[in-house]
Write a protein that holds these residues in place. Structure first.
Motif, short mmCIF file in Angstrom:
data_model
loop_
_atom_site.label_atom_id
_atom_site.label_comp_id
_atom_site.label_asym_id
_atom_site.label_seq_id
_atom_site.Cartn_x
_atom_site.Cartn_y
_atom_site.Cartn_z
N GLN A 11 0.83 -1.20 0.00
CA GLN A 11 0.00 0.00 0.00
C GLN A 11 0.87 1.26 0.00
OE1 GLN A 11 -2.72 -0.26 3.33
NE2 GLN A 11 -3.62 -2.18 2.60
N ASP A 32 2.36 1.78 -3.45
CA ASP A 32 1.32 2.32 -4.33
C ASP A 32 1.14 3.81 -4.08
OD1 ASP A 32 -0.76 2.32 -6.21
OD2 ASP A 32 -2.27 1.85 -4.70
N ALA A 33 1.09 4.19 -2.80
CA ALA A 33 0.90 5.60 -2.44
C ALA A 33 2.09 6.44 -2.92
CB ALA A 33 0.74 5.72 -0.93
N LYS A 55 2.00 6.87 -6.78
CA LYS A 55 0.94 7.79 -7.17
C LYS A 55 1.33 9.24 -6.85
CE LYS A 55 -3.05 4.70 -6.77
NZ LYS A 55 -4.24 4.33 -5.96
N ALA A 56 1.88 9.44 -5.66
CA ALA A 56 2.31 10.79 -5.28
C ALA A 56 3.45 11.27 -6.18
CB ALA A 56 2.73 10.80 -3.82
N THR A 93 -2.85 12.70 -1.65
CA THR A 93 -2.83 11.48 -2.46
C THR A 93 -2.38 10.29 -1.64
OG1 THR A 93 -2.42 12.71 -4.51
CG2 THR A 93 -1.78 10.39 -4.49
N ILE A 94 -1.33 10.49 -0.85
CA ILE A 94 -0.79 9.40 -0.03
C ILE A 94 -1.81 8.95 1.01
CG2 ILE A 94 0.95 8.84 1.72
CD1 ILE A 94 2.84 10.77 0.14
N LYS A 143 -5.04 9.26 1.08
CA LYS A 143 -6.19 8.59 0.48
C LYS A 143 -5.85 7.14 0.14
CE LYS A 143 -9.67 9.04 -3.16
NZ LYS A 143 -10.14 9.84 -4.32
N THR A 144 -4.64 6.91 -0.34
CA THR A 144 -4.24 5.56 -0.73
C THR A 144 -4.02 4.66 0.50
OG1 THR A 144 -3.13 6.53 -2.66
CG2 THR A 144 -2.58 4.26 -2.12
N LEU A 145 -3.60 5.26 1.60
CA LEU A 145 -3.28 4.48 2.79
C LEU A 145 -4.47 4.28 3.73
CD1 LEU A 145 0.19 5.98 3.85
CD2 LEU A 145 -0.24 3.89 2.52
#
Length: 299
Positions: free
Chosen positions: A14, A17-18, A21-22, A62-63, A65-67
């Protein structure tokens, strides 16, 4: 609650992924006109500690939201550079430690040296996951405690070579210090005496890429001397890389030789203890001897 290896791997995925994306978001804004602001209440004295951009905030959002699913599932706390410390890191067993854009200065200047840093740290201050994504070069570094370190998902190893060019890796604020030249000359003397063919200085990168370069360059060191005034980087500047270098059996410590205190109760700043990243105890010794010299001249 002690997280299992399976849980750590799930959280690491996760985090990766974060970070990616960031990093993609950050690169979208690279070399574009952006809003640059200056923090006035964080206590740091260097330009690097004061600069913040709209991209730092967007990256953090962004981070987070992903986590968020993993945070809820595993009941994790948060410590992030661009949010107020809610002290939940002292109550929960683990916390995500996030620097959404480490190296904001090189980012605003359009040069390499910035990254996304995400670490999972336990309540005792030990990093158990470390993730650093360099969006400029599309390179991902990560580690899980006890599982090794990786670059772009391939095993990462470290082998010190004293005959390669030596790199003193430092911060631009330290280069301006009245004792900097003495320190540089001391480290240069030791490096050349011990077989280095040449000596170079890297001084324009963020803290995370500074530490990563200690790995990449094979013959290098990065440190920040202890000092009274606030600054010296914060927990989120060093947590991810501490995990990665620990897995490579490299030297990561404060100036007392203890593990970095990555869950400090009184502040997030590291100025009181200093930080050392180096290949081995010998080079760490050079750093200590340089510090003793400047202390004797009323640092």
């Amino acid at each position: 609650m002690l997280l299992s290896n399976e849980a750590l791997k799930e959280l690491c995925n996760q985090g990766i992924d974060a970070a990616i994306k960031a990093g993609s978001l950050i690169e979208f804004y690279a070399n574009k006109s952006i809003i640059v602001n200056y923090k006035d209440n964080n206590g740091g004295t260097s330009d690097a500690s004061k600069v913040v951009t709209e991209v730092d905030i967007k990256s953090q959002n962004t981070i987070l939201k992903t986590l968020e699913k993993g945070i809820e599932k595993f009941d994790l706390a948060l410590l992030t550079e661009e949010s107020v410390d809610d002290k939940s890191r002292f109550e929960k067993d683990y916390f995500w430690c996030i620097d959404p854009l480490d190296g904001t200065l090189p980012f605003t200047e359009g040069v390499e040296g910035y990254s996304v840093c995400i670490a999972l740290v336990n309540k005792g201050g030990e990093p158990v996951i470390g993730i650093v994504y360099d969006p400029k070069n599309d390179t991902l570094y990560h580690a899980i405690k006890g599982c090794g370190a990786f670059v772009n998902h391939k095993p990462l190893s470290f082998q010190h070579d004293s005959t390669e060019a030596f790199y003193l890796i430092t911060d631009r604020s330290f280069v301006k210090h009245r004792h900097y030249k003495e320190v540089e000359l001391h480290i240069k003397y030791e490096a050349l005496k011990n077989g280095a063919q040449e000596f170079n200085v890297i001084k324009d990168m963020g803290a995370a890429m500074n530490a990563i370069n200690v790995i990449i360059k094979r013959n290098a060191c990065y440190f920040k001397f202890p000092k009274d005034e606030q600054g010296g980087g914060s927990i989120w500047d060093f947590a991810a890389t501490a995990c990665i270098l620990n897995e490579l059996k490299m030297e990561v410590s404060d100036f007392n030789g203890a593990p970095l205190p990555l869950n400090k109760s009184n502040t997030t700043f590291m100025n009181d203890c200093g930080i050392i990243f180096s290949p081995n105890k010998e080079i760490t010794g050079w750093i200590h001897s340089a510090h003793k010299k400047v202390q004797s001249t009323n640092w």
